[in-house]
Every structure is written in structure tokens, then in C-alpha cells.
Design an enzyme around this catalytic site. Structure first.
Site, PDB file in Angstrom:
ATOM      1  CB  ALA A   1      -0.946   0.066   1.260  1.00 23.33           C
TER       2      ALA A   1
ATOM      3  CB  SER B   1       4.527  -3.512   4.140  1.00 25.16           C
ATOM      4  OG  SER B   1       4.825  -3.881   2.950  1.00 25.16           O
ATOM      5  CB  SER B   2       9.437  -4.600   2.057  1.00 25.00           C
ATOM      6  OG  SER B   2       9.185  -3.062   1.285  1.00 25.00           O
TER       7      SER B   2
ATOM      8  CG  ASP C   1      10.257   3.615   2.288  1.00 21.16           C
ATOM      9  OD1 ASP C   1      10.436   4.758   2.149  1.00 21.16           O
ATOM     10  OD2 ASP C   1       9.681   2.826   1.758  1.00 21.16           O
TER      11      ASP C   1
HETATM   12  O1  PMV Z   1       5.767   3.842  -3.370  1.00 17.23           O
HETATM   13  P1  PMV Z   1       6.793   4.438  -2.220  1.00 17.23           P
HETATM   14  O2  PMV Z   1       6.055   4.791  -0.899  1.00 17.23           O
HETATM   15  O3  PMV Z   1       7.852   3.565  -2.040  1.00 17.23           O
HETATM   16  O4  PMV Z   1       7.493   5.706  -2.736  1.00 17.23           O
HETATM   17  C1  PMV Z   1       8.121   6.038  -3.732  1.00 17.23           C
HETATM   18  C2  PMV Z   1       8.570   7.415  -3.834  1.00 17.23           C
HETATM   19  C3  PMV Z   1       9.255   7.975  -4.913  1.00 17.23           C
HETATM   20  O5  PMV Z   1       9.764   9.367  -4.929  1.00 17.23           O
HETATM   21  C4  PMV Z   1       8.203   7.959  -6.256  1.00 17.23           C
HETATM   22  C5  PMV Z   1      10.249   7.209  -5.550  1.00 17.23           C
HETATM   23  C6  PMV Z   1      11.725   6.969  -4.753  1.00 17.23           C
HETATM   24  O6  PMV Z   1      12.583   6.270  -4.999  1.00 17.23           O
HETATM   25  O7  PMV Z   1      11.903   7.959  -4.086  1.00 17.23           O
END
Ligand code: PMV
Length: 329
Positions: A113, A117-118, A161
């Protein structure tokens, strides 16, 4: 110690997705929706992973002539286990201890989503296994190993993340550097569209649009970078909730101009503003996935509005703490 349980939060990108790919800053936040991993020593020399409760969205039951058909992307749940295995390998490399390990996962973060999560699974695995084996890691080191896990499993990752989810709170990210922003509660509600866009594909599409119309598109990306810095000022300096909300709305508009919003996302974004949110925008790559609404004093009304507009509200809050040990036995 025979058994350790660790947890790791999920994340949202508050500002700056996509423009971050072009060297602009982004602000991300940990959310108090968590993944829990219990790690235990195992007599046998093997690694056993048990997935008790991994929320895979999109489970559909259909019935035809008394037969039940189930549809869900269980491949996504299986994918998660790849992160666990790699994370365990990375921790084992840090020690001479030779032992089998049994891991048991349960997670409140929906898989696929865009809520990290990973990275949560990788971070919670690293935290629980390192604690079990007596390896001392700081949260930042856990985030770095989480990043290494992502790089190995998915091939590319900015590291935003695993890093924000390891450290907790709010993080300002630019050119590979992370800086923690003083913690703010920020009442938010998430709205999940029920599907998720493919991040790699969306990043490619944005790149193509920039190449096609650079005079028009490049100022948009530049403006996105500027609004991230303005948001940081609003968060760090004299707090201005109205301005923060305005900047969220502008960021959503610019993301739409880049072509990554969808009708479902924008329906939720506008419904939440009508219900009294000060600001709302898609979060993450777009093409589906989640949006968030910033809704001081109006979060119940905003949750209802998300539901009425066809989304799934996820009540959460900004997590002050990143990865943490829940239990030692
Ligand atoms: O889909 P997500 O939450 O992993 O977000 C990607 C974020 C982007 O800026 C679109 C891509 C990135 O690598 O930063």
C-alpha cells in the site's frame, strides 16, 4: 536470552515524492502502524520463518454455483519473506555465533500500500535477531542494514523508508543525507484506495514527461523542492498549521500535474478537504496506494468522508519511536 520481540513502524512521505528522484528534498514520517517480529534460537541449524498475520489487501471472495473463489495477491506476502531472509543473513555476518533462528511475523501494515511494509519487516528482523545474538546496533545502524536489505532484494532504494522507520519521527532527506526534524504530533488519517501503483513504472513515466516537455515540467519539480523547504520551516520554526495544509494541497496539485494521481486518489483528497481537513495529498509513488489528510479536530469526519468516497480509512499517528524492542525472554 532465548526470545526477543521487536517492532518497526511504517511510513508515509509527507512531502516531496518524485521530485526527490531529481535531487530535491523530501520529508517522511514514521507512523504508529507496526510490524512485530519474534526471534527465537532454534536447535537445528536452519532459519524458519512463520508469517502469522501479514495483511494482504484485496482479498476477494466470489461465489458461483456453490463454489468459492478467492482472489488475493499472495505473491506480495511471499515477497516479504525475501526481505526477512536477507536481513537475517546480514545480521549473521556480524557475528561468529552459529545458531538456527525461528522468526514469527505479524504486521498491521498492509502489504503493497506504499506504507513501507518491506522496510518495516527488514528493520524489525534486524532489530530482533541482533538483540537475540547480543549484537549492539544503534537505530541508525539498523536503518543502514535495512537499506542494504532493500538494495539487495529490490535492486534500488533511496533508503528513505528503512532510515525514517528505524529512527522514528520526522526526517528531512536530501541527496542521501538524513536529518531528524523535531517531533510533531500532526493529526492525520490515511485513505487507502485498495490498489497500489508500480513505483518503478511511475518513476519512469515522470522521467518521460520531463523529457517531453522540459520547459513546463522542470519548474514543477523545482517548485516541489521549494515547497518541501517551506514545509520544513513551518514544522521547525513558528508552527503554522494553515500554511502546512496549503503546502500539502499544492504538493498534491503538482503531483497530479506530473501525472501520478488517479481519480480514486483525488476523490479521497477532495472528499477529505470538504470534511474539514486543512490539507491532503497522495503519499508515495501514486497510481493508487494511499493519500493522507491533515485534520486537526476533524479526524472522525475525515475518516467517514474517506469511507463514503470509496476508500479505506486507516487511523494512525506519527510515531515518535522508530524500531524498538518489545519483549526479552
Ligand atoms: O511508493 P513508495 O512509497 O515507495 O514511494 C516512492 C517514492 C518515489 O519518490 C516516487 C520514488 C523514490 O525512489 O523516491
Amino acid at each position: 536470552m532465548d526470545k526477543v520481540t521487536a517492532s518497526a513502524p511504517g511510513k508515509i512521505i509527507l512531502f516531496g515524492e518524485h521530485s526527490v528522484v531529481y535531487g530535491k528534498p523530501a520529508i517522511a514520517a514514521s507512523i504508529d502502524t507496526r510490524t512485530f517480529i519474534e526471534a527465537e534460537r532454534l536447535e537445528e541449524d536452519r532459519i524458519k520463518i512463520e508469517a502469522n498475520d501479514i495483511k494482504v489487501p484485496g482479498l476477494t471472495l466470489s461465489f458461483k454455483e456453490d463454489q468459492i473463489f478467492m482472489e488475493a495477491d499472495y505473491g506480495k506476502a511471499a515477497e516479504i519473506l525475501g526481505y526477512v531472509k536477507k536481513a537475517v543473513d546480514l545480521v549473521l555476518k556480524e557475528t561468529d555465533v552459529d545458531t538456527g533462528i525461528s522468526l514469527s511475523i505479524s504486521s498491521d501494515i498492509p502489504v503493497g500500500a506504499g506504507l513501507g511494509s518491506s522496510a518495516a519487516v527488514a528493520n524489525a528482523t534486524i532489530a530482533s535477531v541482533s538483540e537475540l545474538l547480543g549484537i549492539n546496533l544503534t537505530n541508525r545502524e539498523i536503518g543502514e542494514l535495512g537499506h542494504e536489505t532493500e538494495l539487495s532484494v529490490q535492486g534500488n532504494s533511496s533508503g528513505i523508508d528503512p532510515m525514517v522507520q528505524a529512527i522514528g519521527g520526522l526526517i528531512y532527506y536530501k541527496d542521501g543525507n538524513f536529518k531528524q526534524i523535531p517531533f510533531r504530533k500532526l493529526p492525520i488519517v490515511l485513505g487507502y484506495t485498495g490498489s497500489k501503483g508500480n513505483t518503478g513504472k511511475l518513476v519512469e513515466e515522470v522521467k518521460k514527461r520531463l523529457e517531453e516537455d522540459p520547459e513546463v515540467m522542470e519548474p514543477i519539480v523545482k517548485s516541489m523542492g521549494n515547497l518541501v523547504d517551506q514545509s520544513r520551516e513551518s514544522l521547525e520554526g513558528k508552527f503554522d498549521s494553515e500554511k502546512l495544509g496549503r503546502l500539502m494541497n499544492i504538493n498534491h496539485g503538482l503531483l497530479s500535474a506530473l501525472g501520478v494521481s488517479t481519480k480514486e486518489l483525488s476523490d479521497l483528497v477532495y472528499a477529505t478537504r470538504t470534511a474539514g481537513a486543512l490539507g491532503s495529498k497522495l503519499t508515495g509513488a501514486g497510481g493508487g496506494g494511499c493519500m493522507y489528510a491533515y485534520c486537526p479536530g476533524r479526524c472522525d469526519e475525515v475518516s467517514t468522508a474517506i469511507e463514503v468516497a470509496g476508500g479505506t480509512p486507516i487511523s494512525t499517528k506519527i510515531a515518535k519511536e522508530g524500531v524498538r524492542i518489545e519483549k526479552r525472554e
